[in-house]
Design a protein around this motif. Structure first.
Motif, PDB file in Angstrom:
ATOM      1  N   GLY A  85       9.786 -10.517   0.752  1.00 35.28           N
ATOM      2  CA  GLY A  85      10.448  -9.146   0.369  1.00 35.28           C
ATOM      3  C   GLY A  85       9.860  -8.382  -0.481  1.00 35.28           C
ATOM      4  N   VAL A  86       9.584  -9.045  -1.764  1.00 36.84           N
ATOM      5  CA  VAL A  86       9.036  -8.521  -3.001  1.00 36.84           C
ATOM      6  C   VAL A  86       7.533  -7.889  -2.730  1.00 36.84           C
ATOM      7  CG1 VAL A  86       7.985  -9.072  -5.096  1.00 36.84           C
ATOM      8  CG2 VAL A  86      10.288  -9.857  -4.566  1.00 36.84           C
ATOM      9  N   GLY A  87       6.683  -8.895  -1.947  1.00 42.43           N
ATOM     10  CA  GLY A  87       5.489  -8.424  -1.462  1.00 42.43           C
ATOM     11  C   GLY A  87       5.285  -7.285  -0.508  1.00 42.43           C
ATOM     12  N   VAL A  88       5.776  -7.453   0.348  1.00 43.74           N
ATOM     13  CA  VAL A  88       5.925  -6.181   1.193  1.00 43.74           C
ATOM     14  C   VAL A  88       6.611  -5.188   0.650  1.00 43.74           C
ATOM     15  CG1 VAL A  88       6.960  -5.295   3.574  1.00 43.74           C
ATOM     16  CG2 VAL A  88       6.099  -7.800   3.462  1.00 43.74           C
ATOM     17  N   GLY A  89       7.649  -5.224  -0.118  1.00 40.17           N
ATOM     18  CA  GLY A  89       8.493  -3.965  -0.883  1.00 40.17           C
ATOM     19  C   GLY A  89       7.332  -3.381  -1.620  1.00 40.17           C
ATOM     20  N   ALA A  90       6.580  -4.206  -2.449  1.00 39.11           N
ATOM     21  CA  ALA A  90       5.584  -3.790  -3.473  1.00 39.11           C
ATOM     22  C   ALA A  90       4.630  -2.753  -2.647  1.00 39.11           C
ATOM     23  CB  ALA A  90       4.809  -4.903  -4.127  1.00 39.11           C
ATOM     24  N   ALA A  91       4.073  -3.200  -1.567  1.00 41.58           N
ATOM     25  CA  ALA A  91       3.238  -2.534  -0.615  1.00 41.58           C
ATOM     26  C   ALA A  91       3.839  -1.027  -0.159  1.00 41.58           C
ATOM     27  CB  ALA A  91       2.489  -3.238   0.390  1.00 41.58           C
ATOM     28  N   VAL A  92       4.883  -1.337   0.390  1.00 42.60           N
ATOM     29  CA  VAL A  92       5.627  -0.036   0.763  1.00 42.60           C
ATOM     30  C   VAL A  92       5.921   1.117  -0.222  1.00 42.60           C
ATOM     31  CG1 VAL A  92       7.950   0.811   1.820  1.00 42.60           C
ATOM     32  CG2 VAL A  92       6.876  -1.131   2.585  1.00 42.60           C
ATOM     33  N   VAL A  93       6.306   0.586  -1.473  1.00 38.89           N
ATOM     34  CA  VAL A  93       6.465   1.564  -2.569  1.00 38.89           C
ATOM     35  C   VAL A  93       5.040   2.194  -3.109  1.00 38.89           C
ATOM     36  CG1 VAL A  93       6.838   1.618  -5.277  1.00 38.89           C
ATOM     37  CG2 VAL A  93       8.375  -0.062  -3.535  1.00 38.89           C
ATOM     38  N   LEU A  94       4.005   1.395  -2.757  1.00 39.08           N
ATOM     39  CA  LEU A  94       2.700   2.128  -3.302  1.00 39.08           C
ATOM     40  C   LEU A  94       2.415   3.239  -2.445  1.00 39.08           C
ATOM     41  CD1 LEU A  94       0.829  -1.324  -4.394  1.00 39.08           C
ATOM     42  CD2 LEU A  94       1.418   0.640  -5.741  1.00 39.08           C
ATOM     43  N   LEU A  95       2.707   2.797  -1.008  1.00 43.96           N
ATOM     44  CA  LEU A  95       2.437   3.645   0.118  1.00 43.96           C
ATOM     45  C   LEU A  95       3.283   5.021  -0.207  1.00 43.96           C
ATOM     46  CD1 LEU A  95       1.136   4.436   2.814  1.00 43.96           C
ATOM     47  CD2 LEU A  95       3.184   3.058   3.890  1.00 43.96           C
ATOM     48  N   LEU A  96       4.384   4.819  -0.306  1.00 43.69           N
ATOM     49  CA  LEU A  96       5.528   6.152  -0.650  1.00 43.69           C
ATOM     50  C   LEU A  96       4.753   6.805  -1.700  1.00 43.69           C
ATOM     51  CD1 LEU A  96       8.888   4.535  -0.189  1.00 43.69           C
ATOM     52  CD2 LEU A  96       7.581   5.969   1.469  1.00 43.69           C
ATOM     53  N   VAL A  97       4.455   6.312  -2.919  1.00 43.19           N
ATOM     54  CA  VAL A  97       3.798   7.024  -3.899  1.00 43.19           C
ATOM     55  C   VAL A  97       2.649   7.896  -3.395  1.00 43.19           C
ATOM     56  CG1 VAL A  97       2.511   6.907  -6.187  1.00 43.19           C
ATOM     57  CG2 VAL A  97       4.666   5.478  -5.789  1.00 43.19           C
ATOM     58  N   ARG A  98       1.794   7.137  -2.578  1.00 46.34           N
ATOM     59  CA  ARG A  98       0.586   7.684  -2.139  1.00 46.34           C
ATOM     60  C   ARG A  98       1.132   9.126  -1.041  1.00 46.34           C
ATOM     61  NH1 ARG A  98      -5.002   7.441  -3.368  1.00 46.34           N
ATOM     62  NH2 ARG A  98      -5.240   5.204  -3.933  1.00 46.34           N
ATOM     63  N   LEU A  99       1.986   8.957  -0.444  1.00 48.31           N
ATOM     64  CA  LEU A  99       2.470  10.103   0.400  1.00 48.31           C
ATOM     65  C   LEU A  99       3.012  10.992  -0.305  1.00 48.31           C
ATOM     66  CD1 LEU A  99       4.149   7.876   3.307  1.00 48.31           C
ATOM     67  CD2 LEU A  99       2.008   9.149   3.578  1.00 48.31           C
ATOM     68  N   VAL A 100       3.932  10.808  -1.359  1.00 53.01           N
ATOM     69  CA  VAL A 100       4.303  11.920  -2.175  1.00 53.01           C
ATOM     70  C   VAL A 100       3.042  12.788  -2.696  1.00 53.01           C
ATOM     71  CG1 VAL A 100       5.718  12.271  -4.031  1.00 53.01           C
ATOM     72  CG2 VAL A 100       6.501  10.634  -2.280  1.00 53.01           C
ATOM     73  N   GLN A 101       2.066  12.013  -3.169  1.00 50.26           N
ATOM     74  CA  GLN A 101       1.240  12.563  -4.167  1.00 50.26           C
ATOM     75  C   GLN A 101       0.207  13.341  -3.300  1.00 50.26           C
ATOM     76  OE1 GLN A 101      -0.396   9.415  -6.440  1.00 50.26           O
ATOM     77  NE2 GLN A 101       1.116   9.677  -8.192  1.00 50.26           N
ATOM     78  N   ARG A 102       0.244  12.974  -1.742  1.00 47.11           N
ATOM     79  CA  ARG A 102      -0.479  13.597  -0.613  1.00 47.11           C
ATOM     80  C   ARG A 102      -1.887  12.997  -0.970  1.00 47.11           C
ATOM     81  NH1 ARG A 102       1.860  19.759   0.450  1.00 47.11           N
ATOM     82  NH2 ARG A 102       3.990  19.034   1.047  1.00 47.11           N
TER      83      ARG A 102
END
Length: 255
Positions: A85-102
């Protein structure tokens, strides 16, 4: 380019702009070959493509964070589900940051897919060390494929040149370029082979080796890759091999 060729190119561009029936102007046939003029030599073209492949410091961090999260959590808790959960969650957070920053999600998506596959293996077997098996297998596959490409004289790095010139196979007509690409491809094989040589025996060892495997994966991930690419860049600074098919691309555009 000679004056005559420049005139013919200009004429071709003008003709394509006035499309029959008042339709939208068509792109000149030679436009797809434009990247060939961006670099004068094979070395410059490969250096430019390698700099894109690294993804910068941020791309390296995004590749390492999910593995660090998984390994550190498991070493501390011995709970596979929590660690996944921590590993996948970290990757998802990084992905969301990228999406927000476009910004480009390429590297974080690679990381997310990798940790998701690792999580599947670990959860299926209930053994944390199995999370590292897909990476070992992938590196073995990469190494085998690249060695095969060298043996059959279609070294993988040659296709980087093809992507720049617009002709994926023209580089094979020059034995010097084939030799250069073979040497560069061997430098890409080395990190993959070293990872397998070190990590697979650890994986086969008895007992829980997840902590050691995690440390080996992180230490032999981007650091090894950067070292290999730095060696490639150093090798590329020593020569000036003209790009192949540049004139052919220009002539096909004039036609």
């Amino acid at each position: 380019m000679s004056e005559r060729e420049a005139t013919e190119t200009a004429a071709g561009t003008g003709a394509s702009a006035a499309a029959p029936g008042g339709g939208p102007a068509r792109e000149p046939a030679g436009a797809s070959a434009a990247p060939a003029s961006a670099h004068d030599t094979v070395e410059a073209a490969v250096r430019a493509q390698l700099s894109k492949a690294l993804g910068g410091v941020r791309g390296m961090i995004e590749a390492a964070v999910p593995t660090i999260g998984f390994t550190a959590t498991y070493v501390a808790s011995k709970d596979i589900k929590l660690s996944v959960g921590v590993g996948v969650g970290a990757a998802v957070v990084l992905l969301l940051v990228r999406l927000v920053q476009r910004t480009s999600v390429q590297f974080v998506l690679n990381s997310l897919v990798g940790i998701a596959i690792a999580a599947f293996f670990a959860l299926r077997s209930g053994k944390a060390e199995d999370a590292f098996l897909p990476g070992i297998m992938l590196n073995a596959g990469y190494a085998a494929a690249m060695i095969f490409s060298i043996v059959v004289r279609w070294p993988l790095v040659g296709f980087i040149i093809g992507s720049v010139t617009g002709d994926p196979t023209a580089w094979r007509s020059d034995p010097g370029i084939v030799r250069l690409c073979s040497r560069l491809t061997w430098l890409l094989v080395l990190p993959c082979a070293l990872r397998v040589a070190v990590q697979y025996p650890i994986y086969l060892s008895s007992g829980d080796q997840s902590g050691l495997l995690g440390a080996a994966k992180i230490a032999m991930g981007w650091p090894l890759q950067v070292a290999a690419l730095a060696t490639m860049v150093w090798l590329l600074t020593r020569g000036r091999t003209p790009l192949p098919a540049g004139e052919d691309a220009g002539e096909s555009g004039a036609a």
